[in-house]
Write a protein that holds these residues in place. Structure first.
Motif, mmCIF file in Angstrom:
data_model
loop_
_atom_site.group_PDB
_atom_site.id
_atom_site.type_symbol
_atom_site.label_atom_id
_atom_site.label_comp_id
_atom_site.label_asym_id
_atom_site.label_seq_id
_atom_site.Cartn_x
_atom_site.Cartn_y
_atom_site.Cartn_z
ATOM 1 N N LYS A 197 0.844 -1.194 0.000
ATOM 2 C CA LYS A 197 0.000 0.000 0.000
ATOM 3 C C LYS A 197 0.879 1.244 0.000
ATOM 4 O O LYS A 197 1.793 1.360 0.820
ATOM 5 C CB LYS A 197 -0.902 0.007 1.232
ATOM 6 C CG LYS A 197 -1.860 1.195 1.277
ATOM 7 C CD LYS A 197 -2.741 1.148 2.503
ATOM 8 C CE LYS A 197 -3.680 2.354 2.566
ATOM 9 N NZ LYS A 197 -4.538 2.328 3.775
ATOM 10 N N PRO A 198 0.653 2.197 -0.933
ATOM 11 C CA PRO A 198 1.476 3.418 -0.980
ATOM 12 C C PRO A 198 1.427 4.169 0.346
ATOM 13 O O PRO A 198 0.355 4.281 0.961
ATOM 14 C CB PRO A 198 0.834 4.242 -2.108
ATOM 15 C CG PRO A 198 0.112 3.242 -2.952
ATOM 16 C CD PRO A 198 -0.369 2.170 -2.002
ATOM 17 N N LEU A 199 2.578 4.648 0.774
ATOM 18 C CA LEU A 199 2.649 5.434 2.004
ATOM 19 C C LEU A 199 2.376 6.890 1.642
ATOM 20 O O LEU A 199 3.275 7.637 1.247
ATOM 21 C CB LEU A 199 4.024 5.279 2.652
ATOM 22 C CG LEU A 199 4.252 6.025 3.985
ATOM 23 C CD1 LEU A 199 3.212 5.633 5.026
ATOM 24 C CD2 LEU A 199 5.663 5.794 4.497
ATOM 25 N N ASN A 200 1.118 7.280 1.748
ATOM 26 C CA ASN A 200 0.751 8.660 1.418
ATOM 27 C C ASN A 200 -0.326 9.161 2.379
ATOM 28 O O ASN A 200 -0.897 8.398 3.163
ATOM 29 C CB ASN A 200 0.320 8.791 -0.045
ATOM 30 C CG ASN A 200 -0.875 7.928 -0.395
ATOM 31 O OD1 ASN A 200 -1.748 7.670 0.435
ATOM 32 N ND2 ASN A 200 -0.936 7.459 -1.640
ATOM 33 N N TRP A 201 -0.554 10.466 2.304
ATOM 34 C CA TRP A 201 -1.491 11.125 3.196
ATOM 35 C C TRP A 201 -2.356 12.063 2.353
ATOM 36 O O TRP A 201 -1.893 13.106 1.892
ATOM 37 C CB TRP A 201 -0.740 11.913 4.261
ATOM 38 C CG TRP A 201 0.186 11.046 5.083
ATOM 39 C CD1 TRP A 201 -0.098 10.431 6.268
ATOM 40 C CD2 TRP A 201 1.528 10.692 4.757
ATOM 41 N NE1 TRP A 201 0.991 9.721 6.702
ATOM 42 C CE2 TRP A 201 2.001 9.867 5.809
ATOM 43 C CE3 TRP A 201 2.378 10.983 3.690
ATOM 44 C CZ2 TRP A 201 3.286 9.332 5.796
ATOM 45 C CZ3 TRP A 201 3.655 10.454 3.680
ATOM 46 C CH2 TRP A 201 4.100 9.631 4.730
#
Length: 328
Positions: free
Chosen positions: A276-280
């Motif tokens: 899962k992409p580590l984004n906010w």
């Protein structure tokens, strides 16, 4: 913050190289520079040399006998995406921290390729050699210094626009407010570390506007968007190094602010945790592109060659908001 077009302008002549080589910064940005020395069959690189506006830095001492001298420069990450285009034809190796690389055409672990531009410095009256970094605005030293101060004041949340290098009442009022807030005297402006003080202030959480803080071990690239009631403008990318904070400029009094950020590796590929992409971000789809951008029309992103990314609204009811990015 949308950055203006800027360029690396190098004054040159055919004078022989025989003394110290200096790089002088006439831009409104604090820059990091690296040089390449191409001498017969060997090419070496060294950096990083931090150079404040209206300041020169010796990058080679003594006789310079190299066949070619090359330069790479970029603005500090507090400014967002570097405004300095690298259009050089030589690809040489650099590293993240201070470095000297003896064989710089074949990158090893911990090194990365970067574009270098060949320069031919000009010879000054004292026998030294100098190359200038300059913007299209063609600031002289005094103007570059004031423009550099104005730019950092704006990023820190003070009203010092426009960034024009002119010392006027508006700039002085913003500067006085900044100095007072940091407990500094007016003499601090003459300190050789004044730009370092300003850069440090920009990277601390602010009581107004939006501040991003990177609590991950990775580089984070962020974008901000503002809704003024008539249109939504998205801007990016801003680089936030591990352990650092950044206070992007948000002009005017927008009705709503949005934020998106993602962690990337050294090759700017998205970091993934359990695939899962580590984004906010959030559910508000706004237009972006891979390189630096400022986009005013948010309709039909894909048909215009843009990428739609989910931004999150930021609650600004308390007057200031700090968003902390951490590994879950």
């Amino acid at each position: 913050m949308a950055l203006p077009a800027a360029s690396v302008s190098v004054l040159f002549s055919s004078a022989p190289a025989h003394a110290d080589l200096k790089i002088c910064n006439r831009m409104s940005y604090v820059v990091q520079a690296a040089i390449g020395i191409d001498d017969k069959a060997a090419t070496a690189t060294r950096g990083w040399f931090r150079i404040d506006p209206a300041t020169c830095r010796v990058v080679v001492q003594g006789a310079l006998t190299a066949d070619r001298v090359l330069l790479n420069a970029h603005a500090l990450s507090v400014y967002g995406s570097s405004p300095i285009p690298q259009s050089g034809t030589d690809t040489l190796c650099v590293a993240e921290e201070n470095f000297v690389i003896a064989a710089a055409r074949q990158c090893r672990s911990g090194q990365a390729p970067a574009q270098f531009t060949q320069i031919t410095p000009t010879q000054t009256d004292d026998g030294n050699l100098v190359a200038y970094l300059a913007e299209d605005s063609e600031y002289d030293d005094e103007q570059a210094r004031f423009a550099g101060i104005q730019r950092l004041l704006v990023i820190a949340g003070y009203d010092a626009a426009p960034i024009d290098g002119v010392d006027g009442p508006k700039t002085q009022a913003a500067l006085s407010a900044f100095l007072k807030s940091r407990g500094l005297s007016n003499d601090a402006m003459q300190s050789p570390n004044f730009f370092a003080t300003m850069v440090d202030a920009v990277q601390k959480p602010s009581s107004s506007g939006i501040t991003w803080c990177n609590d991950t071990p990775h580089k984070v690239m962020a974008a901000v968007a503002t809704d003024d009631g008539k249109s939504v403008t998205s801007r990016g990318w801003y680089r936030i190094d591990p352990g650092k904070c950044l206070h992007p400029d948000v002009a005017g009094q927008p009705k709503q602010i949005f934020s998106f950020a993602e962690a990337v590796d050294g090759d700017n590929r998205t970091i993934k945790i359990k695939d899962k992409p580590l984004n906010w971000g959030g559910a508000t789809q706004l237009c972006t592109r891979e390189s630096k951008f400022e986009i005013n029309d948010q309709g039909d992103c894909a048909t215009r060659g843009l990428a739609a990314i989910g931004f999150a609204p930021v609650d600004m009811t308390s007057g200031g908001k700090t968003l902390r990015f951490a590994v879950p």
